[in-house]
Design a protein around this motif. Sequence first.
Motif, PDB file in Angstrom:
ATOM      1  N   LEU A 263       0.847  -1.096   0.173  1.00  0.00           N
ATOM      2  CA  LEU A 263      -0.217   0.136   0.096  1.00  0.00           C
ATOM      3  C   LEU A 263       0.934   1.245  -0.086  1.00  0.00           C
ATOM      4  O   LEU A 263       0.783   2.153  -0.811  1.00  0.00           O
ATOM      5  CB  LEU A 263      -0.844  -0.052   1.160  1.00  0.00           C
ATOM      6  CG  LEU A 263      -2.046   1.129   1.416  1.00  0.00           C
ATOM      7  CD1 LEU A 263      -3.032   0.646   2.285  1.00  0.00           C
ATOM      8  CD2 LEU A 263      -1.494   2.365   1.675  1.00  0.00           C
ATOM      9  N   THR A 264       1.841   1.521   1.017  1.00  0.00           N
ATOM     10  CA  THR A 264       2.376   2.937   1.047  1.00  0.00           C
ATOM     11  C   THR A 264       3.257   2.990  -0.200  1.00  0.00           C
ATOM     12  O   THR A 264       3.621   4.048  -0.628  1.00  0.00           O
ATOM     13  CB  THR A 264       3.177   2.833   2.419  1.00  0.00           C
ATOM     14  OG1 THR A 264       2.282   2.207   3.445  1.00  0.00           O
ATOM     15  CG2 THR A 264       3.823   3.969   2.728  1.00  0.00           C
TER      16      THR A 264
ATOM     17  N   PHE B 197      -3.449   7.788   8.991  1.00  0.00           N
ATOM     18  CA  PHE B 197      -2.763   6.677   9.325  1.00  0.00           C
ATOM     19  C   PHE B 197      -0.954   7.118   9.434  1.00  0.00           C
ATOM     20  O   PHE B 197      -0.984   7.717   8.285  1.00  0.00           O
ATOM     21  CB  PHE B 197      -3.172   5.552   8.454  1.00  0.00           C
ATOM     22  CG  PHE B 197      -2.490   4.168   8.866  1.00  0.00           C
ATOM     23  CD1 PHE B 197      -3.245   3.127   9.201  1.00  0.00           C
ATOM     24  CD2 PHE B 197      -1.102   3.810   8.486  1.00  0.00           C
ATOM     25  CE1 PHE B 197      -2.856   2.013   9.724  1.00  0.00           C
ATOM     26  CE2 PHE B 197      -0.749   2.319   8.914  1.00  0.00           C
ATOM     27  CZ  PHE B 197      -1.699   1.518   9.459  1.00  0.00           C
TER      28      PHE B 197
ATOM     29  N   SER C 254       1.632   5.735   8.499  1.00  0.00           N
ATOM     30  CA  SER C 254       2.205   5.459   7.025  1.00  0.00           C
ATOM     31  C   SER C 254       2.039   6.461   6.034  1.00  0.00           C
ATOM     32  O   SER C 254       2.871   7.078   5.284  1.00  0.00           O
ATOM     33  CB  SER C 254       1.947   4.107   6.555  1.00  0.00           C
ATOM     34  OG  SER C 254       2.850   3.569   5.705  1.00  0.00           O
ATOM     35  N   ASP C 255       0.771   6.832   6.066  1.00  0.00           N
ATOM     36  CA  ASP C 255       0.335   7.950   5.195  1.00  0.00           C
ATOM     37  C   ASP C 255       0.809   9.380   5.283  1.00  0.00           C
ATOM     38  O   ASP C 255       1.429  10.144   4.256  1.00  0.00           O
ATOM     39  CB  ASP C 255      -1.429   7.830   5.061  1.00  0.00           C
ATOM     40  CG  ASP C 255      -1.680   6.783   4.533  1.00  0.00           C
ATOM     41  OD1 ASP C 255      -1.545   5.758   5.353  1.00  0.00           O
ATOM     42  OD2 ASP C 255      -3.055   6.691   3.863  1.00  0.00           O
TER      43      ASP C 255
ATOM     44  N   TYR D  92      -9.401   4.813   9.627  1.00  0.00           N
ATOM     45  CA  TYR D  92      -8.977   3.557  10.267  1.00  0.00           C
ATOM     46  C   TYR D  92      -9.605   3.548  11.808  1.00  0.00           C
ATOM     47  O   TYR D  92      -9.568   2.383  12.199  1.00  0.00           O
ATOM     48  CB  TYR D  92      -7.542   3.316   9.820  1.00  0.00           C
ATOM     49  CG  TYR D  92      -6.682   4.055  10.824  1.00  0.00           C
ATOM     50  CD1 TYR D  92      -6.185   5.246  10.707  1.00  0.00           C
ATOM     51  CD2 TYR D  92      -5.992   3.386  12.069  1.00  0.00           C
ATOM     52  CE1 TYR D  92      -5.356   6.037  11.552  1.00  0.00           C
ATOM     53  CE2 TYR D  92      -5.425   4.013  13.063  1.00  0.00           C
ATOM     54  CZ  TYR D  92      -4.868   5.588  12.660  1.00  0.00           C
ATOM     55  OH  TYR D  92      -4.261   6.049  13.633  1.00  0.00           O
TER      56      TYR D  92
ATOM     57  N   ASP E  57      -6.890   6.870  -0.241  1.00  0.00           N
ATOM     58  CA  ASP E  57      -6.472   5.491   0.344  1.00  0.00           C
ATOM     59  C   ASP E  57      -7.578   4.633   0.754  1.00  0.00           C
ATOM     60  O   ASP E  57      -8.323   4.977   1.726  1.00  0.00           O
ATOM     61  CB  ASP E  57      -5.680   6.048   1.654  1.00  0.00           C
ATOM     62  CG  ASP E  57      -4.942   4.576   2.395  1.00  0.00           C
ATOM     63  OD1 ASP E  57      -5.311   3.566   2.046  1.00  0.00           O
ATOM     64  OD2 ASP E  57      -3.733   4.821   2.968  1.00  0.00           O
TER      65      ASP E  57
ATOM     66  N   ALA F 125      -7.458   1.482   2.109  1.00  0.00           N
ATOM     67  CA  ALA F 125      -7.228   0.646   2.688  1.00  0.00           C
ATOM     68  C   ALA F 125      -8.350  -0.080   3.774  1.00  0.00           C
ATOM     69  O   ALA F 125      -8.504  -1.516   3.723  1.00  0.00           O
ATOM     70  CB  ALA F 125      -5.949   0.971   3.871  1.00  0.00           C
ATOM     71  N   HIS F 126      -9.206   0.496   4.234  1.00  0.00           N
ATOM     72  CA  HIS F 126     -10.241   0.310   4.989  1.00  0.00           C
ATOM     73  C   HIS F 126     -11.501   0.316   4.243  1.00  0.00           C
ATOM     74  O   HIS F 126     -12.691   0.121   4.906  1.00  0.00           O
ATOM     75  CB  HIS F 126     -10.295   1.138   6.410  1.00  0.00           C
ATOM     76  CG  HIS F 126      -9.289   0.512   7.369  1.00  0.00           C
ATOM     77  ND1 HIS F 126      -9.371  -0.435   8.481  1.00  0.00           N
ATOM     78  CD2 HIS F 126      -7.927   0.936   7.223  1.00  0.00           C
ATOM     79  CE1 HIS F 126      -8.219  -0.619   8.859  1.00  0.00           C
ATOM     80  NE2 HIS F 126      -7.232   0.472   8.299  1.00  0.00           N
TER      81      HIS F 126
ATOM     82  N   CYS G  53      -4.711  -1.907   0.143  1.00  0.00           N
ATOM     83  CA  CYS G  53      -3.593  -3.227   0.771  1.00  0.00           C
ATOM     84  C   CYS G  53      -4.638  -4.354   0.390  1.00  0.00           C
ATOM     85  O   CYS G  53      -5.707  -4.442   0.064  1.00  0.00           O
ATOM     86  CB  CYS G  53      -3.132  -3.162   2.098  1.00  0.00           C
ATOM     87  SG  CYS G  53      -4.601  -3.099   3.272  1.00  0.00           S
TER      88      CYS G  53
ATOM     89  N   TYR H 117      -4.471  -7.183   2.339  1.00  0.00           N
ATOM     90  CA  TYR H 117      -4.597  -8.342   3.533  1.00  0.00           C
ATOM     91  C   TYR H 117      -5.776  -7.920   4.468  1.00  0.00           C
ATOM     92  O   TYR H 117      -5.926  -8.417   5.516  1.00  0.00           O
ATOM     93  CB  TYR H 117      -3.139  -8.184   4.464  1.00  0.00           C
ATOM     94  CG  TYR H 117      -2.583  -6.902   4.260  1.00  0.00           C
ATOM     95  CD1 TYR H 117      -3.152  -6.148   5.737  1.00  0.00           C
ATOM     96  CD2 TYR H 117      -1.866  -6.299   3.658  1.00  0.00           C
ATOM     97  CE1 TYR H 117      -2.605  -4.833   6.116  1.00  0.00           C
ATOM     98  CE2 TYR H 117      -1.102  -5.057   3.999  1.00  0.00           C
ATOM     99  CZ  TYR H 117      -1.775  -4.325   5.419  1.00  0.00           C
ATOM    100  OH  TYR H 117      -1.324  -3.303   5.589  1.00  0.00           O
ATOM    101  N   LYS H 118      -6.574  -6.789   4.426  1.00  0.00           N
ATOM    102  CA  LYS H 118      -7.677  -6.323   5.396  1.00  0.00           C
ATOM    103  C   LYS H 118      -8.709  -7.079   4.707  1.00  0.00           C
ATOM    104  O   LYS H 118      -8.982  -8.530   4.952  1.00  0.00           O
ATOM    105  CB  LYS H 118      -7.681  -4.808   5.508  1.00  0.00           C
ATOM    106  CG  LYS H 118      -6.143  -4.321   6.225  1.00  0.00           C
ATOM    107  CD  LYS H 118      -6.204  -2.875   6.416  1.00  0.00           C
ATOM    108  CE  LYS H 118      -4.814  -2.286   6.927  1.00  0.00           C
ATOM    109  NZ  LYS H 118      -4.606  -1.095   6.829  1.00  0.00           N
TER     110      LYS H 118
HETATM  111  C1  PLP Z   1      -3.320  -0.540   6.964  1.00  0.00           C
HETATM  112  C2  PLP Z   1      -2.957   0.598   6.524  1.00  0.00           C
HETATM  113  C3  PLP Z   1      -1.484   0.767   5.903  1.00  0.00           C
HETATM  114  C4  PLP Z   1      -0.488  -0.140   5.900  1.00  0.00           C
HETATM  115  O1  PLP Z   1       0.313  -0.086   5.029  1.00  0.00           O
HETATM  116  P1  PLP Z   1       1.390  -0.972   4.244  1.00  0.00           P
HETATM  117  O2  PLP Z   1       2.051  -0.257   3.427  1.00  0.00           O
HETATM  118  O3  PLP Z   1       0.486  -2.002   3.835  1.00  0.00           O
HETATM  119  O4  PLP Z   1       2.203  -1.449   5.304  1.00  0.00           O
HETATM  120  C5  PLP Z   1      -1.402   2.265   5.556  1.00  0.00           C
HETATM  121  N1  PLP Z   1      -2.055   2.851   5.451  1.00  0.00           N
HETATM  122  C6  PLP Z   1      -3.510   2.865   5.949  1.00  0.00           C
HETATM  123  C7  PLP Z   1      -4.721   3.884   6.050  1.00  0.00           C
HETATM  124  C8  PLP Z   1      -3.922   1.794   6.498  1.00  0.00           C
HETATM  125  O5  PLP Z   1      -5.029   1.474   6.804  1.00  0.00           O
END
Ligand code: PLP
Length: 423
Positions: free
Chosen positions: A108-109, A136, A138-139, A196, A221, A223-224, A244, A246-247
């Motif tokens: 994802l990132t 999040f 990472s974002d 998230y 994004d 992811a969720h 991503c 895996y969720k």
């Molecule tokens: C789960 C999640 C991530 C995780 O990032 P990876 O690159 O898959 O490790 C990043 N941002 C959000 C908003 C998430 O929910």
Amino acid sequence: MSPALKQLHEQALALDAADVLAPLRARFALPTASDGRTLTYLCGHSLGLMPLDARRLLNEELDDWSALGVDGHHRARRPWIEYAELLQDGLAQLAGCQREEVVAMNSLTVNLHLMMSSFYRPQGRRRLIVIESGAFSSDRHAVASQLAWHGLSAADSLIEIAPGTDADLIGKQSLLQLLQQRGGEVALVLWPGVQYRTGQAFDLAAIAAAAQAAGACCGFDLAHAMGNLPLALHDSGADFAVWCGYKYLNGGPGALAGAFVHARHAHSDLPRLAGWWGHDPATRFAMSPDFVAAPGAAGWQISNPPILSATPLLASLPLFSAAGSAALQAKTRSLGQLLLDGLATHCAQTLQVITPAARGCQLSLRVRAGREAGRAVFAALTAMGVIADWREPDIIRVAPVPLYNTHADVARLITALTQALPA
Ligand SMILES: *Cc1c(COP(=O)(O)O)cnc(C)c1O
């Protein structure tokens, strides 16, 4: 068990008996406690469960690899050369877009960075990135480092929109107002499909339209949101989206992720961080020094895909189409309503539901007594075989997922909460 809880369990069993999606639960591996009991798994928002078919399909890949070696690229039962394409239809269906608008790649990132390498192009006074203040981590890191990459800083070029009067939720109005006032300075709006921590879902079409009216790019994004809520990415008009695997998509830990690039950029000459897998497949193996992008989202690929991280998605995505979006949404609502009703009856004094009506599977529950009590409640849930997760400082997240959860799971959660909560 109190009569009210007994009634909740009976109601849950009746709802499960009438659930057309109930047979799908048997297509997943359900985690068990050390004593063999099946756990009540409510963590699909963090890591989806394993579709049983994943093991068979992975074994087929290992068999093909062991029998064929390099020839597997062309002669495996699912030739590895074209492997990412096998996921396009399923992803496009969930994303609500054309096949050429999606690609399965990376994580994802990483995809967020790749998309920003093309769609964050600060110029003159148009250089701001707009995100939500609770993004999040990472974002936030990705965005801040993109700014630094362009010689800018978060201090002067990042706008983080904070929740308004409701201390947890972000009103759409705050974003629209900012775009009205400072739209000419905004280069990119990056927004979640579902937040998230709170589970709040957003009106993506309205956000993309407002960003574009201001002349800014818009990325999501998801992811969720992917595999959780119905999406219509093409019609939303967003420039890009990432998610991503895996969720809610149940692709396994670290699974292959994905990206959407709107069809209007299918032949874009925007700068991109390129690699051979994004090269037009017709001439990729000519190994010419000049890069010719494959049309569509596929043109943003860099490397050949990790087959073993993609395979579980081949087991999972067909389950979504077998279930159908309408049935999945109806069950999401039914599970969520039972949970809300149970919480209102049994836990109103001790838990506050911070997730608004605009949501998918996830509900975020604030433990009113605060962090320490909350940690104790969470530990007690875990000890009783209920798998949720914890977000600082005082939030328990749970997600009854329509593909494999039951109404009985929800009733078990409520029962466990009544036992775990301080009276
Ligand atoms: C789960 C999640 C991530 C995780 O990032 P990876 O690159 O898959 O490790 C990043 N941002 C959000 C908003 C998430 O929910």
